[in-house]
Design a protein around this motif. Structure first.
Motif, mmCIF file in Angstrom:
data_model
loop_
_atom_site.group_PDB
_atom_site.id
_atom_site.type_symbol
_atom_site.label_atom_id
_atom_site.label_comp_id
_atom_site.label_asym_id
_atom_site.label_seq_id
_atom_site.Cartn_x
_atom_site.Cartn_y
_atom_site.Cartn_z
ATOM 1 N N ALA A 199 7.833 24.747 -83.961
ATOM 2 C CA ALA A 199 6.826 24.698 -85.024
ATOM 3 C C ALA A 199 6.490 23.262 -85.423
ATOM 4 C CB ALA A 199 7.294 25.496 -86.238
ATOM 5 N N GLN A 200 7.474 22.401 -85.572
ATOM 6 C CA GLN A 200 7.203 21.024 -85.980
ATOM 7 C C GLN A 200 6.377 20.285 -84.932
ATOM 8 O OE1 GLN A 200 7.857 19.525 -89.119
ATOM 9 N NE2 GLN A 200 6.336 18.175 -88.185
ATOM 10 N N ASN A 201 6.633 20.560 -83.653
ATOM 11 C CA ASN A 201 5.843 19.944 -82.586
ATOM 12 C C ASN A 201 4.390 20.422 -82.636
ATOM 13 O OD1 ASN A 201 8.173 18.675 -81.771
ATOM 14 N ND2 ASN A 201 8.508 19.998 -80.005
ATOM 15 N N VAL A 202 4.200 21.688 -82.954
ATOM 16 C CA VAL A 202 2.833 22.214 -83.122
ATOM 17 C C VAL A 202 2.152 21.479 -84.269
ATOM 18 C CG1 VAL A 202 1.457 24.252 -83.733
ATOM 19 C CG2 VAL A 202 3.372 24.466 -82.113
ATOM 20 N N MET A 203 2.869 21.327 -85.378
ATOM 21 C CA MET A 203 2.302 20.620 -86.535
ATOM 22 C C MET A 203 1.929 19.193 -86.163
ATOM 23 S SD MET A 203 1.661 21.605 -89.625
ATOM 24 C CE MET A 203 0.247 20.610 -90.025
ATOM 25 N N ASP A 204 2.764 18.524 -85.405
ATOM 26 C CA ASP A 204 2.472 17.158 -84.969
ATOM 27 C C ASP A 204 1.192 17.116 -84.123
ATOM 28 O OD1 ASP A 204 4.779 16.329 -86.293
ATOM 29 O OD2 ASP A 204 5.990 16.243 -84.453
ATOM 30 N N GLN A 205 1.021 18.102 -83.265
ATOM 31 C CA GLN A 205 -0.203 18.165 -82.456
ATOM 32 C C GLN A 205 -1.431 18.411 -83.331
ATOM 33 O OE1 GLN A 205 0.017 20.390 -78.694
ATOM 34 N NE2 GLN A 205 2.246 20.413 -78.982
ATOM 35 N N LEU A 206 -1.282 19.229 -84.350
ATOM 36 C CA LEU A 206 -2.400 19.484 -85.270
ATOM 37 C C LEU A 206 -2.784 18.194 -86.003
ATOM 38 C CD1 LEU A 206 -1.453 22.953 -86.789
ATOM 39 C CD2 LEU A 206 -2.877 22.453 -84.793
ATOM 40 N N HIS A 207 -1.788 17.438 -86.438
ATOM 41 C CA HIS A 207 -2.068 16.170 -87.119
ATOM 42 C C HIS A 207 -2.785 15.192 -86.186
ATOM 43 C CE1 HIS A 207 1.174 16.788 -90.439
ATOM 44 N NE2 HIS A 207 0.085 17.490 -90.658
ATOM 45 N N ALA A 208 -2.414 15.181 -84.908
ATOM 46 C CA ALA A 208 -3.075 14.292 -83.944
ATOM 47 C C ALA A 208 -4.541 14.683 -83.768
ATOM 48 C CB ALA A 208 -2.331 14.325 -82.606
ATOM 49 N N ILE A 209 -4.829 15.976 -83.718
ATOM 50 C CA ILE A 209 -6.221 16.430 -83.607
ATOM 51 C C ILE A 209 -6.988 16.064 -84.875
ATOM 52 C CG2 ILE A 209 -7.741 18.454 -83.430
ATOM 53 C CD1 ILE A 209 -5.514 19.746 -81.659
ATOM 54 N N GLU A 210 -6.387 16.284 -86.040
ATOM 55 C CA GLU A 210 -7.039 15.911 -87.301
ATOM 56 C C GLU A 210 -7.401 14.419 -87.303
ATOM 57 O OE1 GLU A 210 -5.116 18.850 -90.703
ATOM 58 O OE2 GLU A 210 -4.139 16.939 -90.274
ATOM 59 N N LYS A 211 -6.462 13.598 -86.882
ATOM 60 C CA LYS A 211 -6.686 12.149 -86.876
ATOM 61 C C LYS A 211 -7.844 11.782 -85.958
ATOM 62 C CE LYS A 211 -4.266 7.770 -86.345
ATOM 63 N NZ LYS A 211 -3.004 7.121 -86.024
ATOM 64 N N LYS A 212 -7.918 12.438 -84.816
ATOM 65 C CA LYS A 212 -9.019 12.183 -83.883
ATOM 66 C C LYS A 212 -10.374 12.484 -84.523
ATOM 67 C CE LYS A 212 -10.599 13.160 -79.243
ATOM 68 N NZ LYS A 212 -10.299 13.726 -77.952
ATOM 69 N N PHE A 213 -10.381 13.405 -85.476
ATOM 70 C CA PHE A 213 -11.614 13.796 -86.152
ATOM 71 C C PHE A 213 -11.749 13.145 -87.532
ATOM 72 C CE2 PHE A 213 -11.411 16.816 -82.783
ATOM 73 C CZ PHE A 213 -12.729 17.114 -82.486
ATOM 74 N N GLY A 214 -11.108 12.000 -87.702
ATOM 75 C CA GLY A 214 -11.324 11.196 -88.894
ATOM 76 C C GLY A 214 -10.589 11.637 -90.138
ATOM 77 N N ARG A 215 -9.604 12.496 -90.012
ATOM 78 C CA ARG A 215 -8.868 12.964 -91.174
ATOM 79 C C ARG A 215 -7.982 11.855 -91.720
ATOM 80 N NH1 ARG A 215 -6.135 17.675 -93.401
ATOM 81 N NH2 ARG A 215 -5.256 16.853 -95.313
ATOM 82 N N SER A 216 -8.118 11.598 -93.002
ATOM 83 C CA SER A 216 -7.185 10.703 -93.674
ATOM 84 C C SER A 216 -6.522 11.496 -94.783
ATOM 85 C CB SER A 216 -7.904 9.470 -94.229
ATOM 86 O OG SER A 216 -8.871 9.855 -95.180
ATOM 87 N N ARG A 217 -5.241 11.301 -94.932
ATOM 88 C CA ARG A 217 -4.491 12.069 -95.925
ATOM 89 C C ARG A 217 -4.464 11.298 -97.227
ATOM 90 N NH1 ARG A 217 -2.505 16.529 -94.111
ATOM 91 N NH2 ARG A 217 -2.554 16.770 -91.872
ATOM 92 N N GLY A 218 -5.269 11.760 -98.159
ATOM 93 C CA GLY A 218 -5.329 11.131 -99.470
ATOM 94 C C GLY A 218 -5.083 12.182 -100.530
ATOM 95 N N LYS A 219 -6.123 12.493 -101.233
ATOM 96 C CA LYS A 219 -6.051 13.450 -102.327
ATOM 97 C C LYS A 219 -5.748 14.853 -101.807
ATOM 98 C CE LYS A 219 -9.089 15.468 -105.778
ATOM 99 N NZ LYS A 219 -10.482 15.560 -106.187
ATOM 100 N N ARG A 220 -4.778 15.494 -102.449
ATOM 101 C CA ARG A 220 -4.452 16.872 -102.099
ATOM 102 C C ARG A 220 -5.622 17.753 -102.495
ATOM 103 N NH1 ARG A 220 0.837 19.547 -101.144
ATOM 104 N NH2 ARG A 220 0.468 21.736 -101.520
#
Length: 186
Positions: free
Chosen positions: A71-92
């Motif tokens: 599961a954690q590896n899946v989450m890491d892959q999801l974060h990598a895809i988000e980053k590729k699409f300009g996701r920045s983690r700021g405001k919840r």
């Protein structure tokens, strides 16, 4: 061991000429470049940002994938895809180009049932300020959010929540007509 994972997708910002709907479609294509085997895609829905008034309307969907990964590896892959699409983690609960949430991983309860119950029972005010340091599965707000449940109904109506012991159809029965009417299929 092969596991099924359920992922909620959301977007409410344009990026490089792509609308939120097109960003979700492009993100789904990215799964072909991972070891997450796409099994099902829900319809796409437009709905108000959560919490209400926190930004432009979202486009949401859900997908089911199969994987040998943890599961954690899946989450890491999801974060990598988000980053590729300009996701920045700021405001919840803020605006975002792409949000990929691991909603459920088979029947896993992670990291354990007591941790899950802590986050499940946390009041909304504390949810804004507290963020878990561990991956919590299933997602502790899954059962409350029409924008997650209705797309999941398309792809996994019989999946049973391992803590609440209700399937997606039964969890949808607990949604109000108002919550359901906020979603528009696009």
């Amino acid at each position: 061991m092969i596991s099924s994972a359920f992922i909620a997708l959301g977007s409410n910002l344009n990026l490089d000429g792509f609308s939120p709907l097109n960003l979700l479609k492009e993100a789904i294509i990215e799964f072909d470049k991972t070891n997450l085997q796409l099994q099902a895609i829900s319809r796409f829905f437009k709905n108000p940002a959560f919490p209400i008034g926190s930004g432009p309307d979202f486009v949401n969907a859900a997908i089911k994938v199969r994987t040998h990964e943890k599961a954690q590896n899946v989450m890491d892959q999801l974060h990598a895809i988000e980053k590729k699409f300009g996701r920045s983690r700021g405001k919840r609960w803020g605006e975002r180009t792409l949000d990929l949430d691991l909603i459920a991983f088979g029947q896993s309860i992670k990291p354990n049932k007591s941790a899950y119950l802590y986050w499940h029972d946390l009041n909304q005010e504390n949810q804004i300020h507290e963020v878990p340091s561990d991956l919590i599965l299933p997602h502790p707000r899954l059962h409350e959010r029409a924008f997650v449940l209705i797309p999941m109904l398309d792809i996994a109506p019989n999946w049973i929540h391992p803590v609440l012991m209700k399937n997606i159809s039964q969890l949808c029965d607990n949604l109000s007509n108002e919550e359901i009417s906020e979603l528009t299929c696009i």
